[in-house]
Design a protein around this motif. Structure first.
Motif, mmCIF file in Angstrom:
data_model
loop_
_atom_site.group_PDB
_atom_site.id
_atom_site.type_symbol
_atom_site.label_atom_id
_atom_site.label_comp_id
_atom_site.label_asym_id
_atom_site.label_seq_id
_atom_site.Cartn_x
_atom_site.Cartn_y
_atom_site.Cartn_z
ATOM 1 N N ALA A 162 0.833 -1.208 0.000
ATOM 2 C CA ALA A 162 0.000 0.000 0.000
ATOM 3 C C ALA A 162 0.867 1.258 0.000
ATOM 4 N N ALA A 163 1.939 1.252 0.786
ATOM 5 C CA ALA A 163 2.833 2.409 0.830
ATOM 6 C C ALA A 163 3.522 2.611 -0.514
ATOM 7 N N TYR A 164 3.957 1.524 -1.145
ATOM 8 C CA TYR A 164 4.626 1.617 -2.452
ATOM 9 C C TYR A 164 3.652 2.117 -3.514
ATOM 10 N N ALA A 165 2.435 1.576 -3.504
ATOM 11 C CA ALA A 165 1.447 1.991 -4.493
ATOM 12 C C ALA A 165 1.087 3.465 -4.322
ATOM 13 N N GLU A 166 1.002 3.908 -3.074
ATOM 14 C CA GLU A 166 0.728 5.329 -2.824
ATOM 15 C C GLU A 166 1.863 6.198 -3.364
ATOM 16 N N LYS A 167 3.087 5.812 -3.081
ATOM 17 C CA LYS A 167 4.251 6.608 -3.488
ATOM 18 C C LYS A 167 4.385 6.680 -5.005
ATOM 19 N N HIS A 168 4.060 5.596 -5.710
ATOM 20 C CA HIS A 168 4.287 5.520 -7.151
ATOM 21 C C HIS A 168 2.993 5.672 -7.955
ATOM 22 N N ALA A 169 1.914 6.096 -7.293
ATOM 23 C CA ALA A 169 0.629 6.339 -7.965
ATOM 24 C C ALA A 169 0.152 5.112 -8.742
ATOM 25 N N LEU A 170 0.203 3.961 -8.077
ATOM 26 C CA LEU A 170 -0.222 2.709 -8.686
ATOM 27 C C LEU A 170 -1.624 2.350 -8.220
ATOM 28 N N PRO A 171 -2.364 1.614 -9.012
ATOM 29 C CA PRO A 171 -3.678 1.139 -8.564
ATOM 30 C C PRO A 171 -3.522 0.011 -7.545
ATOM 31 N N LEU A 172 -4.449 -0.073 -6.630
ATOM 32 C CA LEU A 172 -4.529 -1.186 -5.680
ATOM 33 C C LEU A 172 -6.001 -1.362 -5.339
ATOM 34 N N GLU A 173 -6.714 -2.010 -6.253
ATOM 35 C CA GLU A 173 -8.153 -2.199 -6.038
ATOM 36 C C GLU A 173 -8.454 -3.439 -5.211
ATOM 37 N N LEU A 174 -7.528 -4.403 -5.218
ATOM 38 C CA LEU A 174 -7.707 -5.658 -4.499
ATOM 39 C C LEU A 174 -6.546 -5.840 -3.537
ATOM 40 N N ALA A 175 -6.816 -5.849 -2.252
ATOM 41 C CA ALA A 175 -5.794 -6.141 -1.249
ATOM 42 C C ALA A 175 -5.945 -7.610 -0.884
ATOM 43 N N THR A 176 -4.940 -8.421 -1.232
ATOM 44 C CA THR A 176 -5.062 -9.869 -1.080
ATOM 45 C C THR A 176 -3.941 -10.404 -0.203
ATOM 46 N N THR A 177 -4.277 -11.363 0.628
ATOM 47 C CA THR A 177 -3.285 -12.011 1.476
ATOM 48 C C THR A 177 -3.861 -13.327 1.977
ATOM 49 N N HIS A 178 -3.089 -14.054 2.797
ATOM 50 C CA HIS A 178 -3.451 -15.410 3.218
ATOM 51 C C HIS A 178 -3.180 -15.610 4.707
ATOM 52 N N THR A 179 -3.885 -16.549 5.281
ATOM 53 C CA THR A 179 -3.512 -17.066 6.603
ATOM 54 C C THR A 179 -4.135 -18.439 6.788
ATOM 55 N N TYR A 180 -3.530 -19.220 7.679
ATOM 56 C CA TYR A 180 -4.026 -20.557 8.015
ATOM 57 C C TYR A 180 -4.068 -20.719 9.528
ATOM 58 N N GLY A 181 -5.105 -21.389 9.998
ATOM 59 C CA GLY A 181 -5.198 -21.716 11.409
ATOM 60 C C GLY A 181 -5.621 -20.572 12.297
ATOM 61 N N ASN A 182 -6.098 -19.481 11.702
ATOM 62 C CA ASN A 182 -6.524 -18.329 12.490
ATOM 63 C C ASN A 182 -7.531 -17.535 11.679
ATOM 64 N N LEU A 183 -8.215 -16.613 12.343
ATOM 65 C CA LEU A 183 -9.186 -15.771 11.652
ATOM 66 C C LEU A 183 -8.474 -14.600 10.988
ATOM 67 N N PRO A 184 -9.016 -14.080 9.893
ATOM 68 C CA PRO A 184 -8.343 -13.007 9.145
ATOM 69 C C PRO A 184 -8.197 -11.727 9.972
ATOM 70 N N LEU A 185 -7.026 -11.108 9.854
ATOM 71 C CA LEU A 185 -6.772 -9.832 10.514
ATOM 72 C C LEU A 185 -7.535 -8.707 9.807
#
Length: 645
Positions: free
Chosen positions: A366-389
């Motif tokens: 997010a910081a890189y996209a903000e600095k370089h004026a890039l799109p970030l419409e989908l924030a995607t990540t993963h986890t196992y064995g726990n609820l999403p942050l």
């Protein structure tokens, strides 16, 4: 391993160079382990200590609560034995979850001993890779020393608490290339059964999209280099794969990877038995060109209105050495080139990342996209064995508060052939995750739909603790039935409260109403602590569902169960690696949601109640349907979608 194609496809996957044992050894050698050192931490990640930490005794657990910290994605708990100088306090890791932080500000610490006083403290974190800067004041806590307990779910059947958000519309999958594979010799045609798994997920669970690895893998022959050094593109196999899933009513989320050999910097850096190349490109311009060519082709073939609804995700888990040989800076450049290439095709196409393991790098991207004026419409990540942050605050801080948050991999365990996948513990886990996602995530994609899965080798036996919701042959595991129960709720969420020993931290509930007035109340008993995957007798609970606002005088009542003895296909298997035909027939007969026949509920002044015993782990659904129809034998008729399949 050489795989036999489906008859008539003309497709022959190349033999994998590394044997299965080598692929597994390589995975174990390089799989990422989280670093918690704070010496290199960015001061911008500093958050204050949570306040108001309290510890209350529960039967078989300690209940912890604290005040929220603004901007925190989650909270890390530390536990040690109070007054024991030899017991070094340690972060509570929930039996091995890849993310120790929890998202809520109330938590049941399970697996602790009776008659022991524990000392706790809690810290807030900006993300999983960020340290705790300041811990709360410590508190002491113990269990009650008793077993069992009672809870009451109070439901307003005439109320309105908003619309159900069906965040399970997206599911994870092994690479789609296996749609073209045949039988490896165990009697299970891969392409045929994998197709059927996707069909089941769409028809029964409401899945409308799939996210899978390796669309750019060289088995799909996408990129070659001509004699003059220029790149040539062939999307014939990609078209075939996407045509097949679109025909099922399922759309792709396009994960951009792995690196085609024609443009890879290092062909020897690979992962999995099928050797996906994990190297950065030789030339960034060629990666840009490849992504742009793919996006342009998809728009030309399927139309921009269709493809604009898919989403492009840049790479898979680049924060793991096993998936990316470059640096974080290399990944950010990879993202930039892909994002610009996609937007050059059409601004309506959506793109996102970082698609990381263990919930990391969201803030960095997010910081890189903000600095370089890039799109970030989908924030995607993963986890196992726990609820999403909760990353909404992080995204808002960098100007991406409107981004859709998609957890494109999520599951009860991250270990291939791990002991938790085929059991019951995943059933309450699934429901806790889907409820937690309500109103804050766009999608929570369970990883994966089918046990037809080849990353570290094909299934050695039918019940092998595979990642799939469905076995080979498409028998339904307890996790599948939990997702089925979520999917078959009504659309109208009902106001409800839960009170008693373990309310909203151990035992959770979800009440909904269908358009015809049918009321469903889901109640489940589970913990993210994988050490208790086989249960803890102290955590069994008696639950009473008290309903008000009922509009009919009489209701047929069905109690569906998922626990060790019910809706648990593995519990009725013989233990044979590969069942003979007679056992397959028996397993098919047993492959249904268990529903208890109970007495009708006669409402008094619009009120009534139903009581059940709820094991841990376990799930019940209490369904109340007005004006019950009776079959010829005088019993309530079963719901069509829940009959034996």
């Amino acid at each position: 391993m050489t795989e036999t194609p489906h008859a008539g496809t003309g497709f022959e996957p190349e033999a994998v160079a590394a044997p299965e044992d080598d692929a597994r050894a390589d995975w174990e050698r390089r799989i990422y382990r989280r670093l918690t050192e704070t010496t290199e931490a960015d001061p911008a990640s500093e958050l204050p200590a949570p306040t108001g930490l309290s510890a209350s005794p529960g039967n078989g657990f300690v209940r912890l609560e604290w005040q929220p910290v603004r901007g925190a994605a989650g909270y890390v708990l530390e536990r040690g034995r109070s007054g024991d100088p030899e017991d070094e306090p340690a972060i509570v890791s929930h039996g091995g979850s890849d993310v120790p932080a929890v998202v809520d500000v109330a938590f049941a610490d399970t697996g602790v001993e009776d008659d022991v006083t524990y000392r706790y403290r809690v810290g807030a974190v900006l993300g999983n890779e960020h340290p705790v800067w300041h811990w709360s004041d410590p508190v002491d806590g113990t269990t009650s020393g008793h077993a069992g307990g009672e809870l009451t779910v109070s439901v307003d059947a005439a109320g309105d608490a908003g619309e159900l958000d069906r965040v399970w519309w997206l599911v994870g999958s092994e690479r789609l290339t296996q749609l073209r594979f045949g039988d490896l010799g165990n009697g299970h045609p891969i392409g045929e059964e994998f197709t059927e798994a996707l069909r089941i997920a769409h028809a029964d669970l409401g899945v409308t999209a799939v996210r899978a690895h390796a669309i750019l893998h060289d088995d799909n022959h996408v990129v070659t280099r001509a004699d003059d050094g220029s790149l040539a593109f062939d999307f014939t196999i990609v078209d075939d794969l996407y045509d097949q899933i679109l025909a099922l009513g399922i759309h792709p989320v396009v994960e951009l990877g792995f690196m085609p050999a024609a443009i890879a910097r290092d062909l020897e850096q690979t992962v999995f038995e099928y050797r996906g190349i994990i190297s950065p490109p030789r030339e960034w311009s060629e990666w840009h060109q490849t992504v742009g060519a793919l996006a342009a082709h998809l728009v030309e073939r399927y139309g921009v209105d269709e493809v604009a609804g898919w989403g492009f995700e840049v790479w898979n888990e680049p924060n793991l050495e096993v998936f990316w040989t470059g640096t974080q800076d290399d990944y950010l450049r990879l993202y930039e080139e892909a994002a610009r290439a996609i937007k050059d095709v059409d601004a309506r196409l959506t793109v996102g990342g970082p698609s990381t393991a263990a919930s990391e790098w969201v803030e960095a991207l997010a910081a890189y996209a903000e600095k370089h004026a890039l799109p970030l419409e989908l924030a995607t990540t993963h986890t196992y064995g726990n609820l999403p942050l909760d990353f909404r605050g992080v995204l808002e801080h960098h100007g991406f508060g409107g981004a859709d948050i998609l957890w494109t991999e999520w599951g009860v365990g991250s270990t291939h052939f791990g002991p938790i996948h085929d059991g019951v513990a995943g059933a309450p886990f699934v429901l806790s995750g889907m409820q937690s996602a309500q109103g804050r995530l766009k999608a929570l994609a369970y990883w994966v739909v089918s046990d037809h899965f080849e990353e570290l080798g094909r299934a050695p036996r039918l019940f092998h603790d595979g990642f799939g919701l469905l076995t080979l042959g498409n028998l339904r595991k307890p996790r599948y039935w939990a997702l089925h129960l979520a999917a078959h709720q009504g659309d109208q969420v009902l106001p409800s409260t839960l009170e008693g020993d373990g309310a909203d931290v151990l035992v959770r509930s979800w009440a909904t109403r269908h358009d015809d007035g049918t009321v469903d109340v889901l109640v489940w008993n589970g913990t993210v602590n994988a050490d208790l995957m086989h249960g803890d007798p102290r955590l069994v609970r008696e639950v009473t569902v008290a309903l008000a606002g009922l509009s009919s005088d009489r209701y047929a009542v069905e109690v569906a169960r998922v626990d060790g003895e019910h809706s648990n296909i593995g519990s009725v298997a013989s233990g044979a690696d590969w069942p003979e035909q007679a056992e397959w027939a028996r397993l098919r007969e047993a492959d249904h949601l268990h529903i208890d026949e109970v007495d009708d509920l006669v409402a008094a002044s619009g009120s009534g109640s139903v009581s059940v015993t709820l094991p841990q782990p376990g799930v019940v659904r209490i369904r109340l349907k007005a004006a019950p129809r009776r079959t010829g034998d005088g019993q309530p008729s079963a719901n069509p979608e829940e009959k034996t399949r």
